[in-house]
Design an enzyme around this catalytic site. Structure first.
Site, PDB file in Angstrom:
ATOM      1  N   GLY A 165      -1.271  -2.784   0.799  1.00 44.98           N
ATOM      2  CA  GLY A 165      -2.353  -3.263  -0.058  1.00 44.98           C
ATOM      3  C   GLY A 165      -2.953  -2.170  -0.921  1.00 44.98           C
ATOM      4  CB  CYS A 166      -6.019  -2.385  -2.965  1.00 41.45           C
ATOM      5  SG  CYS A 166      -5.593  -3.933  -3.795  1.00 41.45           S
ATOM      6  CG  PHE A 167      -5.368   1.252   2.051  1.00 45.88           C
ATOM      7  CD1 PHE A 167      -4.396   2.117   2.540  1.00 45.88           C
ATOM      8  CD2 PHE A 167      -5.505   0.001   2.650  1.00 45.88           C
ATOM      9  CE1 PHE A 167      -3.581   1.750   3.603  1.00 45.88           C
ATOM     10  CE2 PHE A 167      -4.701  -0.371   3.717  1.00 45.88           C
ATOM     11  CZ  PHE A 167      -3.736   0.506   4.192  1.00 45.88           C
TER      12      PHE A 167
END
EC number: 2.3.1.74
Length: 393
Positions: A165-167
């Site tokens: 995901g986004c991290f």
């Protein structure tokens, strides 16, 4: 002859200096959508025009998104050929997988070729490959496919990160730093490639957080070369990777979830993600910059994953950041949307280009120290401390 000690072997294996980003490349699909026109297009292509109230809500989401345009591999023709991808929750994983297992490595290759060209060294000198995507899964993975597409050596040491995901733009830099600093002469190719074909679906008034994703996410790939002890005759460091940390925020269970199902990747969002991030961000900053003696958050340059405008607004307000601090971050959000793991690498690229064009003294907007933040499922936060490099006139 005296026996060689393990300590001597270890010492010889380690680099002398810190890891640095040596080159950056980015790529997007050719097809793009403008945010102003997207609600009409989205409700038409998903045959949802009868849902007039929901469409108005979606229009407001798009208006508030601070996004001007997004690139998308999914064209109208592809969606017409795959009507189940346009429904709200219809079985469609096979169709989605068929697209992403081919297109994710292909888009990654475009970004990697640009990074390798800027780096200036032969690709045979790449020792490690880190590939990251939240768009589909396969065996052998995108790391293997990219090795073949680029013609890298079969002995390149590969790491494949799926479904982070986004991290994960922060995660890949943390891993690349450790690899570069603990393997003398290592040159790590890092690639983040994301395509929304896994998450695209029609609207439903029972699942508004899915609609948030439809308003924010875009496609893109970014690649960087990371290495320590650069060969100054050829290699030009852009940013040094000084330290890297990861943490799970307290009381954030279920704040962002994604689940791979027959219907594709579903996306669930708690409303107060911006609040959770802004409440905890100063703790991460103090832990990262305390050892350096920095506590003025306006004295550093900023690369923050643009999860959405509310996150950026609340972080800005909580820390009292000057408006220009998140300029590069907001610029990337506006021109590309949220490209998950690839975003922070796009922002690094944007910042170094802006600095060169504006005649700044360093790659960090004239400042020496900077922070790169990744935020994503968990809630997980990645914090990378960067040191900029002087720009030679």
């Amino acid at each position: 002859m005296a026996a060689v000690t393990v300590e001597a072997i270890r010492k010889a294996q380690r680099a002398d200096g810190p890891a640095a980003v040596l080159a950056i490349g980015t790529a997007t699909p050719a097809n793009y959508v403008t945010q102003a026109d997207y609600p009409d297009y989205y409700f038409r292509i998903t045959k949802s025009e009868h849902m007039t109230e929901l469409k108005e809500k979606f229009k407001r989401m798009c208006d508030k998104s601070m996004i001007r345009k997004r690139y998308m591999h999914l064209t109208e023709d592809i969606l017409k050929e795959n009507p189940n991808m346009c429904a709200y929750m219809a079985p469609s994983l096979d169709a989605r997988q068929d697209i992403v297992v081919v297109e994710v490595p292909k888009l990654g290759k475009e970004a990697a070729v640009k990074a390798i060209k800027e780096w200036g060294q032969p690709k045979s000198k790449i020792t490690h490959l880190i590939f990251c995507t939240t768009s589909g899964v396969d065996m052998p993975g995108c790391d293997y496919q990219l090795t073949k597409l680029l013609g890298l050596r079969p002995s390149v040491k590969r790491f494949m990160m799926y479904q982070q995901g986004c991290f994960a733009g922060g995660t890949v830099l943390r891993l690349a730093k450790d690899l570069a600093e603990n393997n003398r002469g290592a040159r790590v190719l890092v690639v983040c490639s994301e395509i929304t074909a896994v998450t695209f679906r029609g609207p439903a008034d029972t699942h508004l957080d899915s609609l948030v994703g439809q308003a924010l996410f875009g496609d893109g790939a970014a690649a960087v070369i990371v290495g320590a002890d650069p060969d100054e005759s050829i290699e030009r460091p852009l940013y040094q990777l000084v330290s890297a940390a990861q943490t799970i925020l307290p009381d954030s269970d279920g704040a962002i979830d994604g689940h791979l199902r027959e219907v594709g990747l579903t996306f669930h969002l708690l409303k107060d993600v911006p609040g959770l991030i802004s409440k905890n961000i100063e703790k991460s900053l103090k832990e990262a910059f305390g050892p350096i003696g920095i506590s003025d958050w306006n004295s550093i340059f900023w690369i923050a994953h643009p999860g959405g405008p509310a996150i950026l607004d609340q972080v800005e307000a909580k820390l009292g950041l000057k408006e220009e601090k998140l300029r590069a971050t907001r610029q990337v959000l506006s021109e590309y949307g949220n490209m998950s793991s690839a975003c922070v690498l796009f922002i690094l690229d944007e910042m170094r280009k802006n600095c060169a064009e504006e005649g700044r003294a360093t790659t960090g907007e004239g400042l020496d120290w900077g922070v790169l933040f990744g935020f994503g499922p968990g809630l997980t936060v990645e914090t990378v401390v960067l040191r900029s490099v002087p720009i030679k006139a």
